[in-house]
Scaffold this motif. Structure first.
Motif, PDB file in Angstrom:
ATOM      1  N   ALA A  79       0.496  -1.138  -0.263  1.00 34.30           N
ATOM      2  CA  ALA A  79       0.232   0.376   0.129  1.00 34.30           C
ATOM      3  C   ALA A  79       0.746   1.198  -0.243  1.00 34.30           C
ATOM      4  O   ALA A  79       0.525   2.586  -0.835  1.00 34.30           O
ATOM      5  N   ILE A  80       1.716   1.544   1.309  1.00 30.24           N
ATOM      6  CA  ILE A  80       2.542   2.039   1.084  1.00 30.24           C
ATOM      7  C   ILE A  80       3.564   3.203  -0.738  1.00 30.24           C
ATOM      8  O   ILE A  80       3.264   4.206  -0.499  1.00 30.24           O
ATOM      9  N   THR A  81       4.405   1.622  -1.028  1.00 35.28           N
ATOM     10  CA  THR A  81       4.451   1.300  -2.565  1.00 35.28           C
ATOM     11  C   THR A  81       3.781   2.104  -2.693  1.00 35.28           C
ATOM     12  O   THR A  81       4.109   2.684  -4.240  1.00 35.28           O
ATOM     13  N   MET A  82       2.513   1.926  -3.242  1.00 33.42           N
ATOM     14  CA  MET A  82       1.884   2.155  -4.498  1.00 33.42           C
ATOM     15  C   MET A  82       1.145   3.879  -4.037  1.00 33.42           C
ATOM     16  O   MET A  82       1.178   4.783  -5.086  1.00 33.42           O
ATOM     17  N   VAL A  83       1.589   4.482  -2.925  1.00 32.68           N
ATOM     18  CA  VAL A  83       1.248   5.650  -2.516  1.00 32.68           C
ATOM     19  C   VAL A  83       2.610   5.929  -3.184  1.00 32.68           C
ATOM     20  O   VAL A  83       2.357   7.361  -3.716  1.00 32.68           O
ATOM     21  N   GLN A  84       3.699   5.922  -3.064  1.00 36.22           N
ATOM     22  CA  GLN A  84       4.996   6.707  -3.221  1.00 36.22           C
ATOM     23  C   GLN A  84       4.475   6.409  -5.480  1.00 36.22           C
ATOM     24  O   GLN A  84       4.924   7.385  -5.401  1.00 36.22           O
ATOM     25  N   ALA A  85       4.768   5.142  -5.698  1.00 35.49           N
ATOM     26  CA  ALA A  85       4.426   5.748  -6.966  1.00 35.49           C
ATOM     27  C   ALA A  85       3.516   6.652  -7.345  1.00 35.49           C
ATOM     28  O   ALA A  85       3.412   6.710  -8.590  1.00 35.49           O
ATOM     29  N   GLY A  86       2.323   6.101  -6.630  1.00 32.11           N
ATOM     30  CA  GLY A  86       1.169   7.070  -7.387  1.00 32.11           C
ATOM     31  C   GLY A  86       1.454   8.298  -7.348  1.00 32.11           C
ATOM     32  O   GLY A  86       1.057   8.693  -8.841  1.00 32.11           O
ATOM     33  N   ILE A  87       2.447   8.805  -6.640  1.00 30.83           N
ATOM     34  CA  ILE A  87       2.794  10.606  -6.524  1.00 30.83           C
ATOM     35  C   ILE A  87       3.605  10.693  -7.513  1.00 30.83           C
ATOM     36  O   ILE A  87       3.701  11.294  -8.149  1.00 30.83           O
ATOM     37  N   VAL A  88       4.678   9.475  -7.819  1.00 29.62           N
ATOM     38  CA  VAL A  88       5.512   9.904  -9.117  1.00 29.62           C
ATOM     39  C   VAL A  88       5.030   9.402 -10.357  1.00 29.62           C
ATOM     40  O   VAL A  88       5.681  10.258 -10.868  1.00 29.62           O
ATOM     41  N   VAL A  89       4.273   8.730 -10.631  1.00 23.51           N
ATOM     42  CA  VAL A  89       3.989   8.612 -11.907  1.00 23.51           C
ATOM     43  C   VAL A  89       3.008   9.964 -12.533  1.00 23.51           C
ATOM     44  O   VAL A  89       3.110  10.573 -13.023  1.00 23.51           O
ATOM     45  N   SER A  90       1.698  10.321 -11.334  1.00 22.54           N
ATOM     46  CA  SER A  90       1.448  10.961 -11.253  1.00 22.54           C
ATOM     47  C   SER A  90       1.875  12.432 -11.403  1.00 22.54           C
ATOM     48  O   SER A  90       1.417  13.248 -12.433  1.00 22.54           O
ATOM     49  N   GLN A  91       3.193  12.900 -11.491  1.00 28.91           N
ATOM     50  CA  GLN A  91       4.280  13.824 -11.429  1.00 28.91           C
ATOM     51  C   GLN A  91       4.556  14.380 -12.228  1.00 28.91           C
ATOM     52  O   GLN A  91       4.731  15.304 -13.179  1.00 28.91           O
ATOM     53  N   PHE A  92       4.950  12.680 -12.893  1.00 28.50           N
ATOM     54  CA  PHE A  92       5.171  13.217 -14.894  1.00 28.50           C
ATOM     55  C   PHE A  92       4.183  13.675 -15.234  1.00 28.50           C
ATOM     56  O   PHE A  92       4.511  14.779 -16.295  1.00 28.50           O
TER      57      PHE A  92
END
Length: 949
Positions: free
Chosen positions: A845-858
C-alpha cells in the motif's frame, strides 16, 4: 517641463565645440587643509610651495616619508565575503535551519527509543544529506560568481612616469604621493589628482568622471576657483590624456581624490535585495510555519490516543518533512544558473544569481547614450561645400564608404585632416580600427580617406610649422603648414558661427569669392540644418600667409571658408528593435546622459526612445531646483524623459526616486561616475568592453558587447526565468499536498501507521522531483514573453492564481493516492489495528502511494509546461530533458519497488503490472483535467499565451 533650447545658434555653437568643458557642477571632494587657497588659482611657483614639491621632483627619502603618512595611492579594497562566511550562509537559510533542527531531533529520538529503529536513523541521515546537498550547490554557484567579480582589475593605472631628484623614473602608480611631479604624454592614464605646471597642447578625456567623452583642453596657467571638474588646469585620477604632453604636481592620492569620492558614494550604498529574494524569504517563513504548526497539531492529536511518544514524534516529523520542499533551494539555484549561462551566451554576464530574475521585473531602464545606444565612434555623415550637401556613407572608424562627389570636397577634407592631432590606427589582431586622440578629429581623418586622401602623405607634403590649440574662448584651433614652394598656409576648424565671423571669403566653384551677407546667412542656415539633425558641426577654413610664421591673430583672420562637416556617433543598428521590444513589454526608457540636450534628443529619436514632437528634456541644474515631490511629479508625468548634463548625484537621486515610486530600476553606466547609481539601482548594468572597472564592480550585470539590445534580451530571459520558477513551484508544491493528504486521512480514519514514510518522501523530493523541476527551469523562452507589461514589485510569488493551480493539481493527486491506499488496505480485509510495519499488504500500500505520486508528477510536469496553451499544441516533445527526467524518476521508483536492497531501506514491495496501469490512469486523468481547465480559461479570458497563470 520641457526645456528645449530656445535658440538654434546656441545649440550649433555648443555642438561644434570639441573642447568645451560643460560638466555640471559637482561637489568638491573632501580635502585635507580645506582652508588653503584652491590649488587651481595658484601660479606655478606657488603650486610647488603649497604641495612641498619641486621642479626637480621629490627626493626619494621625502617621497617615502610622505607615503608612510598618506598611504598608498590606491582605493580601499572591495570587501568580499570570506569563503567561511559564504559557506556558513548556506546553512542559515530558513529551510536549512528547519531541516537541521529536524535532523538533530531525529538523531535524539533514535538514541532515546527502545528498541532503536534503523528507519529513524536513516531518516536523520537523509535529512542531513538534503541540507548538505543544497548547501553544496548554493555555495558552488555563489563562489563562482564571487570569483568572476574578483577577476575585474582595478582602474587605477599600474605604472606612471615621475621625476625624483630630476631623474625620470617609471614607478607603480600606488607609490605616488602628494607633491610628486608626474610626466604625462598623449595616451597616458592620469594616476592621481594633479595640477598642471607645464602643458603643451594638452587635452583630457573626463568621461570616467563626467560621462562626456569630448576631449577638453587643459592649461598650466592659474584659473579662477570653481567646481573641481571644471578647473582647466587640473587632471583627475581615472581620466586619460588624449592629446599633448605635460607635467603635473600631485595634490591628492587614493581615497582623497575626486575618483575616491565617487568610490565612497558607491561603497556606502547598500546592495538592494531583488524582488525574488524578498518573496522567497516570505515563502520560506510561511512554509516553515505551516509545516511546524501542522506537525505540532498532529503530534497533539495522536499522543492522547495512546500512541508511543517517540513513534508519534517521528510520525509528526514525517508530516513536517512532507510539507518542506527540500529540493527547492537546489532547484532554484540551478534554474537561476541556467539563466546566467543563457544570458552569457547573449553577451550579458550576471554576477549574482538572483539578479537574473530581477531583470524580468524591470519596469524602468535608465540608460546612458554614448556606447550603449551608440557605437562610441564619431562618424562624418554629411559635408557642405559650394552650397551643396554631400553625403558620406559608412560608419565607425573603418575607412570603408564613399563621399558623394568627392572631388568637390577634397580641399575641405584635406584641410580638416591636416588641422588636427589625432591618429587613425589600423586593425591589429583582434583590435579593430581605432582613433588615438580626439574622436572628432579622428572622424575627419576617416572621411578624408573615404575621399581618396592619404592624411599621412598630405602631412609629409605640407609639414606643420606651427599650431594654435583649441580653447573655449576662441572656439577653434588652427595649424600652419609649409607648401612645396615654400609658402605658408593656415588651416582652421571650429564652431561655425565663430569661424564664420573670421572669414571674408568663401570657396565657390574652385575659386575664392567674397563672403556676402546673403552668403553668410546661407552658411548659417546650412549649419543650423545639420545641428537640427543632431549632428556636431564644424566649419573649416584656410588662408594663405605672406611672410614669416604668423601669430594666432593673423592665422585666424581673413580666412576663406571651405565648408562644413557634420558628424555624429551612429546608433547601434540593433538598438531600435530593442527599444521597440521594451515598448511592447511596458518597460519605460529614460535617457540619462552628460551630453548636450540637442544631441541627446537627436539620438533618442533615431533609436525610437522619443516619438512625440515635444519630449521632456531636463538638465542637471534644473533637477537641482526640484524638491523630492517635484521630482516625483516629473517622473510620474513624463512618458518620454531625457535627463541631460547630469552629475553622479543627479543620477543616483533619480534612481532613488524611481524606486520610491515602486519601480524596478535597471541602470546602465560605464564610468566611475556611474558607480553610485549602479549600486543604488535594483539592477546595475555596466559596460564590459568600454566601461571602467569601478563601474563593473558596482554593477550586478556586465554587458560584454556594451549594447542596449543585450539588456532587452536579458529582460526577456529574466521574465522567462520567473515564469519557469513559477512552473516548478507549482510542480513541487502540488505533490506536497499529495504527500500530506494520505497522512491526514489515515490519522482521522484511525489507521495506526503512516501511508508514506519520511524516507519515502525524501526519495520523492530528491530522487524523482528534482530533475523534472530542473528541466522545467530550463524551459526555453516563449516567443511572447515581451508582449506583456512587467509585473508589479509587490506581486507575490504565490499569487491567488498560482495557489489555485497548486490546489487544483495537488487535489487531484491527493484523491488518487488516497484512493489507491485505502482501496489496497481495505481490499485485504485486515482490521486497521492488526496492521504492522512488516505486513506485506501495508508495504504494498505504501509503495502504491509513493509510486502514485511519482507517476502523477510525470503527467503534472507535462501539464505545467504552459499556463494557458494546450500542452499538445506546444508539443509533448518540446522539452526532451523533461521527458528524460520523468522517465528517470519512474525508473528510480521501479528500482525502489523491485530491488531488494532498496526494498529494505524503504520497506516497499513489488507492484503488479495492473497496479502500474491504475496509477498511469490516474496520471492521465490529471493531465486531462488540466487541459479542460486551460480550455475553460481560454474561453473565458482569451489573451496571448505567457501571461501570469
Amino acid at each position: 517641463m520641457s526645456t528645449r533650447p530656445a535658440r538654434r545658434e546656441t545649440a550649433v555653437a555648443a555642438a561644434a565645440e570639441p573642447g568645451t568643458d560643460v560638466t555640471p557642477p559637482a561637489r568638491a571632494p573632501d580635502r585635507p587643509e580645506a582652508s588653503a587657497p584652491p590649488i587651481a588659482t595658484l601660479r606655478v611657483p606657488e603650486v610647488f610651495a603649497a604641495t612641498g614639491g619641486s621642479p626637480r621632483g621629490l627626493a626619494p627619502a621625502e617621497a617615502a616619508a610622505r607615503r608612510a603618512r598618506h598611504g598608498p595611492n590606491e582605493l580601499p579594497p572591495v570587501s568580499r565575503r570570506h569563503v567561511r562566511r559564504l559557506l556558513v550562509a548556506q546553512f542559515t537559510d530558513l529551510f536549512a535551519v528547519v531541516l537541521l533542527v529536524s535532523s538533530a531531533i531525529t538523531f535524539l529520538a533514535y538514541w532515546l527509543e527502545r528498541p532503536r529503529d534503523p528507519a529513524t536513523l536513516q531518516l536523520a541521515l537523509a535529512i542531513l544529506a538534503v541540507v548538505l546537498l543544497n548547501a553544496g550547490i548554493g555555495f558552488a554557484q555563489e563562489y563562482s560568481a564571487e570569483r568572476t567579480a574578483e577577476s575585474l582589475q582595478a582602474m587605477v593605472p599600474h605604472t606612471c612616469r615621475v621625476l625624483r631628484d630630476a631623474v625620470r623614473r617609471e614607478l607603480p602608480a600606488r607609490e605616488l604621493v602628494p607633491g610628486d611631479l608626474v610626466v604625462l604624454e598623449a595616451g597616458d592614464a592620469v594616476p592621481a589628482d594633479c595640477r598642471l605646471v607645464e602643458a603643451q597642447e594638452a587635452a583630457v578625456n573626463n568621461a570616467a568622471l563626467t560621462g562626456e567623452s569630448d576631449p577638453v583642453a587643459r592649461v598650466a596657467e592659474p584659473v579662477p576657483p570653481g567646481p573641481p571638474l571644471q578647473t582647466r588646469n587640473c587632471l583627475f585620477m581615472g581620466t586619460d590624456l588624449v592629446a599633448g604632453t605635460g607635467k603635473a604636481v600631485v595634490f591628492a592620492t587614493g581615497a582623497a581624490t575626486e575618483f575616491g569620492r565617487i568610490f565612497r558614494l558607491a561603497a556606502t550604498a547598500p546592495r538592494q535585495k531583488t524582488p525574488l529574494q524578498l518573496q522567497v524569504a516570505v515563502m520560506a517563513r510561511r512554509v516553515a510555519g505551516v509545516a511546524l504548526a501542522t506537525g505540532a497539531l498532529l503530534f497533539a492529536v495522536r499522543v492522547p490516543s495512546g500512541q508511543p511518544f517517540v513513534d508519534t514524534f517521528v510520525f509528526s516529523l514525517g508530516v513536517m518533512v512532507a510539507l518542506v520542499p527540500e529540493g527547492l533551494p537546489a532547484t532554484l539555484s540551478v534554474s537561476l544558473a541556467i539563466g546566467v549561462r543563457r544570458m552569457a551566451r547573449r553577451h550579458a554576464l550576471v554576477k549574482q544569481l538572483l539578479a537574473v530574475e530581477a531583470l524580468g521585473s524591470t519596469s524602468v531602464i535608465c540608460t546612458d547614450k554614448t556606447g550603449t545606444l551608440t557605437q562610441a565612434e564619431m562618424t562624418v555623415v554629411r559635408l557642405w561645400a559650394d552650397g551643396v550637401p554631400h553625403a558620406v556613407t559608412g560608419v565607425g572608424y573603418a575607412p570603408v564608404g564613399e563621399v558623394a562627389d568627392a572631388g568637390s570636397v577634397r580641399e575641405l577634407l584635406r584641410a580638416a585632416a591636416l588641422c588636427g592631432n589625432a591618429r587613425l590606427v589600423p586593425p591589429a589582431g583582434r583590435d579593430p580600427w581605432r582613433v588615438l586622440g580626439d574622436t572628432t578629429e579622428g572622424a575627419l581623418l576617416v572621411a578624408a580617406r573615404k575621399a581618396g586622401l592619404d592624411p599621412a602623405a598630405e602631412e609629409a607634403r605640407t609639414p606643420r610649422v606651427a599650431e594654435h590649440p583649441f580653447d573655449s574662448v576662441r572656439k577653434l584651433m588652427s595649424t600652419v603648414h609649409r607648401a612645396a614652394d615654400g609658402g605658408l598656409f593656415a588651416y582652421a576648424k571650429g564652431a561655425p558661427l565663430e569661424l564664420l565671423s573670421r572669414c571674408d571669403a568663401v570657396r565657390s566653384g574652385g575659386t575664392r569669392t567674397p563672403l556676402t551677407d546673403d552668403e553668410r546667412r546661407r552658411v548659417a542656415a546650412a549649419a543650423d540644418d545639420m545641428a537640427g539633425q543632431g549632428l556636431r558641426v564644424l566649419a573649416v577654413a584656410r588662408r594663405e600667409i605672406a611672410g614669416p610664421r604668423p601669430q594666432v591673430e593673423e592665422a585666424e583672420t581673413g580666412l576663406t571658408l571651405l565648408g562644413l562637416a557634420g558628424m555624429y556617433d551612429p546608433p547601434r543598428p540593433e538598438v531600435r528593435d530593442a527599444v521597440d521590444a521594451c515598448r511592447r513589454a511596458g518597460v519605460r526608457i529614460v535617457m540619462v546622459t552628460g551630453d548636450h540636450p540637442l544631441t541627446a534628443e537627436a539620438v533618442a529619436r533615431r533609436v525610437g526612445i522619443v516619438r512625440e514632437p515635444d519630449p521632456t528634456v531636463v538638465t542637471g541644474p534644473q533637477l537641482d531646483a526640484l524638491d523630492d515631490s517635484g521630482l516625483d511629479s516629473l517622473l510620474a508625468g513624463s512618458t518620454e524623459l531625457l535627463l541631460c548634463r547630469v552629475s553622479p548625484e543627479h543620477k543616483m537621486r533619480v534612481v532613488t526616486a524611481l524606486r520610491r515610486r515602486g519601480e524596478v530600476v535597471a541602470v546602465t553606466g560605464d564610468g566611475a561616475n556611474d558607480a553610485p547609481a549602479l549600486k543604488h539601482a535594483d539592477i546595475g548594468v555596466a559596460m564590459g568592453a568600454s566601461g571602467t572597472d569601478v563601474a563593473r564592480e558596482a554593477a550586478v550585470m556586465v554587458l560584454l558587447d556594451d549594447s542596449f539590445a543585450s539588456i532587452t534580451t536579458a529582460v526577456g530571459l529574466g521574465r522567462s526565468v520567473y515564469r519557469n520558477i513559477r512552473k516548478f513551484l507549482i510542480y513541487l508544491f502540488s505533490h506536497n499536498i499529495a504527500e500530506l493528504a494520505p497522512i491526514l486521512a489515515a490519522t482521522f480514519a484511525g489507521f495506526p501507521l503512516v501511508p508514506i514514510t519520511a524516507v519515502q518522501i525524501l526519495a520523492i523530493d530528491l530522487g524523482s522531483d528534482v530533475l523534472p523541476a530542473l528541466a522545467l527551469g530550463a524551459e526555453p523562452m516563449e516567443p511572447d514573453v515581451m508582449n506583456s507589461p512587467p509585473r508589479p514589485r509587490r506581486e507575490r510569488l504565490f499569487s491567488a492564481a498560482v495557489m489555485g493551480r497548486i490546489l487544483f493539481l495537488g487535489g487531484i493527486q491527493a484523491l488518487g493516492v488516497c484512493a489507491v491506499f485505502f482501496w489496497h488496505v481495505n481490499a485485504s480485509g485486515i482490521p486497521y489495528a492488526d496492521f504492522t510495519r512488516s505486513d506485506p499488504v501495508y508495504r504494498e500500500a505504501i509503495t502504491m502511494v509513493q509510486a502514485g505520486i511519482v507517476v502523477s508528477q510525470f503527467f503534472n510536469a507535462l501539464a505545467v509546461r504552459t499556463d494557458r496553451q494546450s500542452v499538445f499544441r506546444a508539443g509533448l516533445f518540446g522539452n526532451p530533458w523533461l521527458l528524460a527526467a520523468g522517465c528517470f524518476g519512474i525508473g528510480l521508483m521501479a528500482a525502489i519497488s523491485y530491488a531488494p536492497p532498496l526494498q529494505a531501506v524503504f520497506r516497499t514491495a513489488p507492484l503488479a503490472p495492473a497496479d502500474w496501469a491504475v496509477l498511469a490512469a490516474f496520471g492521465a486523468l490529471l493531465l486531462a483535467a488540466e487541459e479542460v481547465r486551460k480550455w475553460a480559461l481560454r474561453r473565458r479570458r482569451p489573451r496571448p499565451e505567457g501571461g501570469t497563470p
